[in-house]
Design an enzyme around this catalytic site. Structure first.
Site, mmCIF file in Angstrom:
data_model
loop_
_atom_site.group_PDB
_atom_site.id
_atom_site.type_symbol
_atom_site.label_atom_id
_atom_site.label_comp_id
_atom_site.label_asym_id
_atom_site.label_seq_id
_atom_site.Cartn_x
_atom_site.Cartn_y
_atom_site.Cartn_z
ATOM 1 N N ARG A 1 -58.131 -59.227 -0.708
ATOM 2 C CA ARG A 1 -57.980 -58.012 0.221
ATOM 3 C C ARG A 1 -56.818 -58.168 1.323
ATOM 4 O O ARG A 1 -56.979 -57.834 2.447
ATOM 5 C CB ARG A 1 -59.189 -57.605 0.756
ATOM 6 N N SER B 1 -65.578 -49.857 0.673
ATOM 7 C CA SER B 1 -66.251 -50.930 1.270
ATOM 8 C C SER B 1 -65.889 -51.189 2.449
ATOM 9 O O SER B 1 -64.605 -51.264 2.863
ATOM 10 C CB SER B 1 -66.092 -52.082 0.462
ATOM 11 N N GLU C 1 -62.756 -54.213 6.252
ATOM 12 C CA GLU C 1 -61.650 -54.164 5.180
ATOM 13 C C GLU C 1 -60.331 -52.994 5.465
ATOM 14 O O GLU C 1 -59.201 -53.148 5.269
ATOM 15 C CB GLU C 1 -62.279 -53.748 3.652
HETATM 16 C C1 FAD Z 1 -64.428 -44.264 -2.425
HETATM 17 C C2 FAD Z 1 -63.468 -45.427 -2.220
HETATM 18 C C3 FAD Z 1 -63.583 -46.403 -3.055
HETATM 19 C C4 FAD Z 1 -62.605 -47.580 -2.898
HETATM 20 N N1 FAD Z 1 -62.582 -48.789 -3.703
HETATM 21 C C5 FAD Z 1 -61.801 -49.818 -3.649
HETATM 22 C C6 FAD Z 1 -62.016 -50.736 -4.485
HETATM 23 O O1 FAD Z 1 -62.506 -50.937 -5.506
HETATM 24 N N2 FAD Z 1 -60.971 -51.915 -4.432
HETATM 25 C C7 FAD Z 1 -59.931 -51.811 -3.077
HETATM 26 O O2 FAD Z 1 -59.342 -52.835 -3.178
HETATM 27 N N3 FAD Z 1 -60.007 -50.877 -2.277
HETATM 28 C C8 FAD Z 1 -60.893 -49.679 -2.414
HETATM 29 N N4 FAD Z 1 -60.759 -48.684 -1.473
HETATM 30 C C9 FAD Z 1 -59.979 -48.814 -0.522
HETATM 31 C C10 FAD Z 1 -58.589 -47.966 -0.701
HETATM 32 O O3 FAD Z 1 -58.857 -47.147 -1.576
HETATM 33 C C11 FAD Z 1 -57.276 -48.900 -1.233
HETATM 34 O O4 FAD Z 1 -57.234 -49.778 -0.085
HETATM 35 C C12 FAD Z 1 -56.107 -48.078 -1.291
HETATM 36 O O5 FAD Z 1 -55.191 -48.920 -1.908
HETATM 37 C C13 FAD Z 1 -55.569 -47.592 0.019
HETATM 38 O O6 FAD Z 1 -54.556 -46.472 -0.511
HETATM 39 P P1 FAD Z 1 -54.202 -45.571 0.594
HETATM 40 O O7 FAD Z 1 -52.662 -44.848 0.179
HETATM 41 O O8 FAD Z 1 -55.062 -44.420 0.825
HETATM 42 O O9 FAD Z 1 -53.555 -46.297 1.865
HETATM 43 P P2 FAD Z 1 -53.959 -45.937 3.370
HETATM 44 O O10 FAD Z 1 -55.401 -45.773 3.742
HETATM 45 O O11 FAD Z 1 -53.168 -44.446 3.838
HETATM 46 O O12 FAD Z 1 -53.143 -47.177 4.140
HETATM 47 C C14 FAD Z 1 -53.937 -48.407 3.967
HETATM 48 C C15 FAD Z 1 -52.718 -49.166 4.675
HETATM 49 O O13 FAD Z 1 -51.702 -49.426 3.900
HETATM 50 C C16 FAD Z 1 -50.455 -49.202 4.654
HETATM 51 N N5 FAD Z 1 -49.757 -48.372 3.794
HETATM 52 C C17 FAD Z 1 -50.072 -47.270 2.861
HETATM 53 N N6 FAD Z 1 -48.858 -46.834 2.160
HETATM 54 C C18 FAD Z 1 -48.002 -47.725 2.624
HETATM 55 C C19 FAD Z 1 -46.480 -47.839 1.971
HETATM 56 N N7 FAD Z 1 -45.910 -46.998 1.238
HETATM 57 N N8 FAD Z 1 -45.885 -48.738 2.606
HETATM 58 C C20 FAD Z 1 -46.397 -49.728 3.689
HETATM 59 N N9 FAD Z 1 -47.646 -49.757 4.001
HETATM 60 C C21 FAD Z 1 -48.392 -48.835 3.554
HETATM 61 C C22 FAD Z 1 -51.069 -48.433 5.727
HETATM 62 O O14 FAD Z 1 -50.266 -48.436 6.917
HETATM 63 C C23 FAD Z 1 -52.407 -48.795 6.115
HETATM 64 O O15 FAD Z 1 -52.151 -50.145 6.735
HETATM 65 C C24 FAD Z 1 -61.686 -47.767 -1.940
HETATM 66 C C25 FAD Z 1 -61.578 -46.505 -1.041
HETATM 67 C C26 FAD Z 1 -62.666 -45.443 -1.173
HETATM 68 C C27 FAD Z 1 -62.643 -44.254 -0.298
#
Ligand code: FAD
Length: 345
Positions: free
Chosen positions: A167, A241, A336
């Site tokens: 992570r 998580s 996380e």
């Molecule tokens: C129901 C649920 C289940 C999940 N299950 C998992 C799982 O099984 N495994 C797991 O690893 N995660 C899980 N997650 C967490 C999440 O889905 C992941 O971390 C996902 O990759 C976040 O993507 P996002 O686009 O929503 O990022 P955001 O929440 O918008 O951003 C997260 C971080 O990434 C940065 N960021 C986003 N896009 C960019 C970009 N283009 N360039 C630079 N920085 C960027 C942001 O600044 C921030 O620091 C889960 C979340 C939920 C709600």
């Protein structure tokens, strides 16, 4: 065209906790050609240090955001190269992650199926090196393109540059958030590589009567398990998580195993990974509620917003959970999701 600028933007629908904060200014980036103009506009903004936003599924927003927010909506998916053994694919950072997984399966490629149904965008996947069901994205990651928000310089990162960990990546470490990821590439296999030994995947496939699973079957099984186990953010706000599984030294893990029978533990590169969910459950938090901030009744690791919980209320609950786990187990839990705003855990 230029990036779209929205002043005083509501963020409730842009983060999966459903926290009703506002951004002083939100830029929506839909085309790479618009990035230089956007960066020039940002240089005129008195508040430096923009926040990059994907799907908002790994964020805890603790208040209104004064920093400029850039919502990355860069689209596009394509096959760059391929032969009988492998295929190299590329996707814009704003593409849906699960959309990319499903599209890769339609190309006949193996490698992303265990990561089906993880919310969020492609550009965020390398940021915390998403992982699920025994697989991390780093295993098939090829490279990414990113632009330095301070200088406007574009750069390609390979896996070594990204320094992926559990992570974790270089982008989560100090200074790493100056990079805006614009595109990501994965090298996938054309040969079957089923990874079925984690969680309930085999049982799920057996229930579906599937004896020789395709990559689509595996993704379907993973998706079915996830839908049963995890709350849907559209129904109950959450960010998956909330705590990472802590990594501890073997001596501490042994002492804890003797004192706390049943504590799940896995070897992890010289250290031992402990189950945060088990420890939180043992501290009695499952189903706990402080007003609208709560812990999911079926999953101790998932903090939930039952309605109108603000970031500070969720953060306060997270602190109490962390402190109780520390008091009982002597182990420090780390969040996380990225905590955005003045308050820290
Ligand atoms: C129901 C649920 C289940 C999940 N299950 C998992 C799982 O099984 N495994 C797991 O690893 N995660 C899980 N997650 C967490 C999440 O889905 C992941 O971390 C996902 O990759 C976040 O993507 P996002 O686009 O929503 O990022 P955001 O929440 O918008 O951003 C997260 C971080 O990434 C940065 N960021 C986003 N896009 C960019 C970009 N283009 N360039 C630079 N920085 C960027 C942001 O600044 C921030 O620091 C889960 C979340 C939920 C709600």
């Amino acid at each position: 065209m230029a990036a779209v600028r929205i002043a005083d933007a509501p963020l409730g629908a842009l983060n999966t906790f459903g926290i009703e904060a506002r951004a002083r200014v939100l830029w929506r980036l839909e085309a790479l050609d618009d990035l230089p103009g956007l960066l020039a506009a940002l240089r005129a903004d008195p508040v430096a240090d923009p926040l990059v936003l994907g799907g908002g599924s790994n964020l805890l927003i603790t208040g209104d955001i004064d920093r400029p927010v850039i919502q990355v909506a860069l689209a596009g998916r394509r096959v760059l190269a391929g032969d009988d053994a492998s295929v190299l694919i590329e996707a814009g950072a704003g593409e849906s992650w699960d959309g990319l997984v499903r599209w890769s399966l339609a190309q006949g490629a193996w490698g992303l199926e265990n990561l089906a149904l993880i919310p969020g965008t492609v550009g965020a996947a390398p940021i915390q090196n998403i992982g699920a069901y025994g697989v991390e994205q780093r295993e098939t990651f090829d490279s990414l393109d990113a632009t330095d928000l301070l200088t406007g310089t574009a750069r390609r990162f390979d896996a070594a540059d990204c320094a992926f960990g559990y992570r974790d990546s270089v982008f989560k470490r100090p200074g790493g958030d100056r990079w805006l990821v614009t595109a990501v590439r994965y090298r996938l296999s054309r040969r079957p590589l089923p990874r079925l030994d984690y969680g309930e995947i085999r049982d799920e496939l057996a229930r579906a009567g599937c004896t020789a699973p395709t990559a689509v079957d595996v993704a379907d099984a993973v998706s079915a398990i996830r839908r049963r186990r995890l709350p849907d953010p559209a129904v109950l706000g959450n960010a998956g998580s909330f705590f990472k599984n802590p990594l501890v030294e073997p001596a501490l893990a042994q002492a804890l195993a003797a004192r706390e029978p049943g504590l799940p533990a896995w070897p992890a590169g010289g250290q031992v990974k402990l189950s945060a969910a088990w420890m939180i459950d043992r501290c009695g938090w499952k189903g706990h509620r402080d007003g609208d901030a709560g812990v999911h009744a079926a999953h101790a690791l998932v903090l939930v917003n039952h309605g109108h919980a603000g970031g500070p209320a969720l953060l306060a609950l997270a602190r109490r959970i962390r402190d109780s786990v520390h008091a009982r187990f002597g182990v420090e839990l780390e969040p996380e999701p990225v905590v955005v705003g003045p308050a820290r855990l």
